[in-house]
Design a protein around this motif. Structure first.
Motif, PDB file in Angstrom:
ATOM      1  N   ALA A   1     -21.436  91.319 -54.220  1.00 39.08           N
ATOM      2  CA  ALA A   1     -22.457  90.394 -54.713  1.00 39.08           C
ATOM      3  C   ALA A   1     -21.958  89.646 -55.952  1.00 39.08           C
ATOM      4  CB  ALA A   1     -23.755  91.143 -55.019  1.00 39.08           C
ATOM      5  N   ILE A   2     -21.247  90.350 -56.823  1.00 39.02           N
ATOM      6  CA  ILE A   2     -20.704  89.724 -58.033  1.00 39.02           C
ATOM      7  C   ILE A   2     -19.698  88.638 -57.661  1.00 39.02           C
ATOM      8  CG2 ILE A   2     -19.249  90.151 -60.057  1.00 39.02           C
ATOM      9  CD1 ILE A   2     -20.681  92.960 -60.189  1.00 39.02           C
ATOM     10  N   TRP A   3     -18.800  88.936 -56.731  1.00 43.05           N
ATOM     11  CA  TRP A   3     -17.837  87.912 -56.285  1.00 43.05           C
ATOM     12  C   TRP A   3     -18.575  86.691 -55.767  1.00 43.05           C
ATOM     13  CZ3 TRP A   3     -13.137  87.006 -57.489  1.00 43.05           C
ATOM     14  CH2 TRP A   3     -12.249  88.036 -57.778  1.00 43.05           C
ATOM     15  N   ASN A   4     -19.616  86.929 -54.988  1.00 39.25           N
ATOM     16  CA  ASN A   4     -20.378  85.806 -54.450  1.00 39.25           C
ATOM     17  C   ASN A   4     -21.006  84.983 -55.568  1.00 39.25           C
ATOM     18  OD1 ASN A   4     -19.779  86.366 -51.764  1.00 39.25           O
ATOM     19  ND2 ASN A   4     -21.504  87.738 -51.550  1.00 39.25           N
ATOM     20  N   LEU A   5     -21.572  85.631 -56.572  1.00 44.54           N
ATOM     21  CA  LEU A   5     -22.190  84.902 -57.679  1.00 44.54           C
ATOM     22  C   LEU A   5     -21.148  84.087 -58.448  1.00 44.54           C
ATOM     23  CD1 LEU A   5     -24.639  84.183 -59.364  1.00 44.54           C
ATOM     24  CD2 LEU A   5     -24.226  86.241 -60.719  1.00 44.54           C
ATOM     25  N   GLY A   6     -20.007  84.678 -58.742  1.00 49.46           N
ATOM     26  CA  GLY A   6     -18.948  83.938 -59.439  1.00 49.46           C
ATOM     27  C   GLY A   6     -18.496  82.719 -58.657  1.00 49.46           C
ATOM     28  N   THR A   7     -18.400  82.869 -57.344  1.00 47.26           N
ATOM     29  CA  THR A   7     -18.017  81.751 -56.481  1.00 47.26           C
ATOM     30  C   THR A   7     -19.078  80.655 -56.519  1.00 47.26           C
ATOM     31  OG1 THR A   7     -16.788  83.234 -55.035  1.00 47.26           O
ATOM     32  CG2 THR A   7     -17.431  81.123 -54.102  1.00 47.26           C
ATOM     33  N   VAL A   8     -20.338  81.049 -56.463  1.00 47.25           N
ATOM     34  CA  VAL A   8     -21.426  80.071 -56.495  1.00 47.25           C
ATOM     35  C   VAL A   8     -21.452  79.331 -57.831  1.00 47.25           C
ATOM     36  CG1 VAL A   8     -23.949  79.818 -56.499  1.00 47.25           C
ATOM     37  CG2 VAL A   8     -22.826  81.211 -54.747  1.00 47.25           C
ATOM     38  N   VAL A   9     -21.275  80.045 -58.933  1.00 38.15           N
ATOM     39  CA  VAL A   9     -21.288  79.396 -60.255  1.00 38.15           C
ATOM     40  C   VAL A   9     -20.174  78.352 -60.351  1.00 38.15           C
ATOM     41  CG1 VAL A   9     -20.872  79.784 -62.727  1.00 38.15           C
ATOM     42  CG2 VAL A   9     -22.425  81.282 -61.467  1.00 38.15           C
ATOM     43  N   ALA A  10     -18.970  78.712 -59.963  1.00 39.18           N
ATOM     44  CA  ALA A  10     -17.848  77.769 -60.034  1.00 39.18           C
ATOM     45  C   ALA A  10     -18.035  76.628 -59.036  1.00 39.18           C
ATOM     46  CB  ALA A  10     -16.535  78.495 -59.761  1.00 39.18           C
ATOM     47  N   GLY A  11     -18.402  76.955 -57.825  1.00 36.93           N
ATOM     48  CA  GLY A  11     -18.532  75.939 -56.786  1.00 36.93           C
ATOM     49  C   GLY A  11     -19.679  74.980 -57.027  1.00 36.93           C
ATOM     50  N   ALA A  12     -20.791  75.492 -57.509  1.00 36.41           N
ATOM     51  CA  ALA A  12     -21.947  74.626 -57.749  1.00 36.41           C
ATOM     52  C   ALA A  12     -21.640  73.570 -58.805  1.00 36.41           C
ATOM     53  CB  ALA A  12     -23.159  75.456 -58.155  1.00 36.41           C
TER      54      ALA A  12
ATOM     55  N   GLY B   1     -17.095  80.426 -63.608  1.00 40.73           N
ATOM     56  CA  GLY B   1     -17.265  81.427 -62.556  1.00 40.73           C
ATOM     57  C   GLY B   1     -16.507  82.701 -62.864  1.00 40.73           C
ATOM     58  N   LEU B   2     -15.308  82.577 -63.403  1.00 39.78           N
ATOM     59  CA  LEU B   2     -14.517  83.756 -63.761  1.00 39.78           C
ATOM     60  C   LEU B   2     -15.169  84.539 -64.898  1.00 39.78           C
ATOM     61  CD1 LEU B   2     -10.937  82.210 -63.529  1.00 39.78           C
ATOM     62  CD2 LEU B   2     -12.050  83.753 -61.884  1.00 39.78           C
ATOM     63  N   ALA B   3     -15.792  83.834 -65.830  1.00 41.46           N
ATOM     64  CA  ALA B   3     -16.497  84.519 -66.919  1.00 41.46           C
ATOM     65  C   ALA B   3     -17.669  85.332 -66.371  1.00 41.46           C
ATOM     66  CB  ALA B   3     -16.988  83.510 -67.961  1.00 41.46           C
ATOM     67  N   VAL B   4     -18.379  84.766 -65.406  1.00 45.62           N
ATOM     68  CA  VAL B   4     -19.468  85.510 -64.764  1.00 45.62           C
ATOM     69  C   VAL B   4     -18.898  86.757 -64.085  1.00 45.62           C
ATOM     70  CG1 VAL B   4     -21.145  85.441 -62.860  1.00 45.62           C
ATOM     71  CG2 VAL B   4     -20.997  83.527 -64.468  1.00 45.62           C
ATOM     72  N   LEU B   5     -17.788  86.593 -63.374  1.00 48.49           N
ATOM     73  CA  LEU B   5     -17.160  87.736 -62.706  1.00 48.49           C
ATOM     74  C   LEU B   5     -16.803  88.823 -63.708  1.00 48.49           C
ATOM     75  CD1 LEU B   5     -14.755  86.016 -60.151  1.00 48.49           C
ATOM     76  CD2 LEU B   5     -16.949  87.109 -59.687  1.00 48.49           C
ATOM     77  N   SER B   6     -16.104  88.463 -64.780  1.00 50.62           N
ATOM     78  CA  SER B   6     -15.693  89.459 -65.768  1.00 50.62           C
ATOM     79  C   SER B   6     -16.892  90.168 -66.387  1.00 50.62           C
ATOM     80  CB  SER B   6     -14.854  88.813 -66.875  1.00 50.62           C
ATOM     81  OG  SER B   6     -13.576  88.475 -66.385  1.00 50.62           O
ATOM     82  N   THR B   7     -17.933  89.417 -66.693  1.00 48.29           N
ATOM     83  CA  THR B   7     -19.127  90.018 -67.284  1.00 48.29           C
ATOM     84  C   THR B   7     -19.741  91.061 -66.363  1.00 48.29           C
ATOM     85  OG1 THR B   7     -19.610  87.980 -68.507  1.00 48.29           O
ATOM     86  CG2 THR B   7     -21.441  89.534 -68.191  1.00 48.29           C
ATOM     87  N   LEU B   8     -19.994  90.663 -65.132  1.00 47.22           N
ATOM     88  CA  LEU B   8     -20.698  91.557 -64.215  1.00 47.22           C
ATOM     89  C   LEU B   8     -19.812  92.687 -63.693  1.00 47.22           C
ATOM     90  CD1 LEU B   8     -22.931  88.944 -62.383  1.00 47.22           C
ATOM     91  CD2 LEU B   8     -23.525  90.457 -64.284  1.00 47.22           C
ATOM     92  N   PHE B   9     -18.527  92.407 -63.447  1.00 50.18           N
ATOM     93  CA  PHE B   9     -17.615  93.496 -63.067  1.00 50.18           C
ATOM     94  C   PHE B   9     -17.520  94.500 -64.207  1.00 50.18           C
ATOM     95  CE2 PHE B   9     -15.049  90.649 -60.018  1.00 50.18           C
ATOM     96  CZ  PHE B   9     -15.757  91.103 -58.915  1.00 50.18           C
ATOM     97  N   GLY B  10     -17.424  93.999 -65.428  1.00 51.83           N
ATOM     98  CA  GLY B  10     -17.340  94.886 -66.590  1.00 51.83           C
ATOM     99  C   GLY B  10     -18.565  95.773 -66.710  1.00 51.83           C
ATOM    100  N   ILE B  11     -19.744  95.188 -66.519  1.00 48.91           N
ATOM    101  CA  ILE B  11     -20.979  95.972 -66.577  1.00 48.91           C
ATOM    102  C   ILE B  11     -20.997  97.011 -65.461  1.00 48.91           C
ATOM    103  CG2 ILE B  11     -23.491  95.865 -66.242  1.00 48.91           C
ATOM    104  CD1 ILE B  11     -23.361  93.098 -67.713  1.00 48.91           C
ATOM    105  N   ASN B  12     -20.641  96.604 -64.249  1.00 48.22           N
ATOM    106  CA  ASN B  12     -20.628  97.526 -63.113  1.00 48.22           C
ATOM    107  C   ASN B  12     -19.708  98.713 -63.397  1.00 48.22           C
ATOM    108  OD1 ASN B  12     -21.510  98.208 -60.439  1.00 48.22           O
ATOM    109  ND2 ASN B  12     -19.571  97.479 -59.624  1.00 48.22           N
ATOM    110  N   HIS B  13     -18.518  98.436 -63.923  1.00 49.29           N
ATOM    111  CA  HIS B  13     -17.570  99.513 -64.228  1.00 49.29           C
ATOM    112  C   HIS B  13     -18.029 100.342 -65.430  1.00 49.29           C
ATOM    113  CE1 HIS B  13     -14.377  99.092 -61.310  1.00 49.29           C
ATOM    114  NE2 HIS B  13     -14.554  97.782 -61.384  1.00 49.29           N
TER     115      HIS B  13
END
Length: 118
Positions: free
Chosen positions: A43-54, A71-83
Motif C-alpha cells: 500500500a505504501i509503494w502504491n501511495l508513493g507512486t500516486v503522489v509522484a505520478g499525480a 513520492g520518495l519522501a512519502v515512501l521513506s516516511t511510511l516505510f520508516g513508520i512501518n519498520h
C-alpha cells in the motif's frame, strides 16, 4: 500519454485502498494469504507512486525530479513508520535498521525539497 498515466494511477489508487484498508479480505482471495506488514508495504509503494505520478499528470510541478522526490519522501516516511512499529513490537534488528535507513532517506528528501532549486 497523460490519460494513460492517469488511468494507470487510478488502478494504483484502487490497489492502495484494497491493500491499505481491506488487506485481510483481499488476501483471502489470493494464493499468498495475509501478511499485514508486507501488505502495508505494498500500500505504501502504491501511495508513493500516486503522489509522484499525480504531480506529473496534473502539471503541479514542471520538474519531474521534484515530483518523484515527493513520492520518495512519502515512501521513506511510511516505510520508516512501518519498520519502527515492527521494531518496537518485536525488537528485530532488521526492522530497526530499515527504520533508521528510511529516516535518513526522509531527511535527505526534505532537505532537497526545501533547499534551493537547481
Amino acid at each position: 500519454m497523460k490519460t494513460a498515466t492517469a488511468t494507470w494511477l487510478a488502478g494504483t489508487t484502487a490497489a492502495l485502498v484494497v491493500q491499505g484498508v481491506f488487506p485481510r479480505q483481499f488476501a483471502a482471495t489470493t494464493a499468498w494469504g495475509s501478511n499485514d506488514g508486507w501488505q502495508r508495504e505494498i500500500a505504501i509503494w502504491n501511495l508513493g507512486t500516486v503522489v509522484a505520478g499525480a504531480a506529473l499528470v496534473t502539471g503541479h510541478d514542471a520538474d519531474p525530479v521534484r515530483s518523484q522526490l515527493r513520492g520518495l519522501a512519502v515512501l521513506s516516511t511510511l516505510f520508516g513508520i512501518n519498520h519502527a512499529v515492527a521494531a518496537v513490537e518485536t525488537n528485530k534488528p532488521g526492522n530497526w535498521a530499515w527504520a533508521a535507513i528510511n529516516a535518513g532517506g526522509l531527511v535527505t528528501a526534505v532537505a532537497a525539497l526545501t533547499g534551493r532549486r537547481h
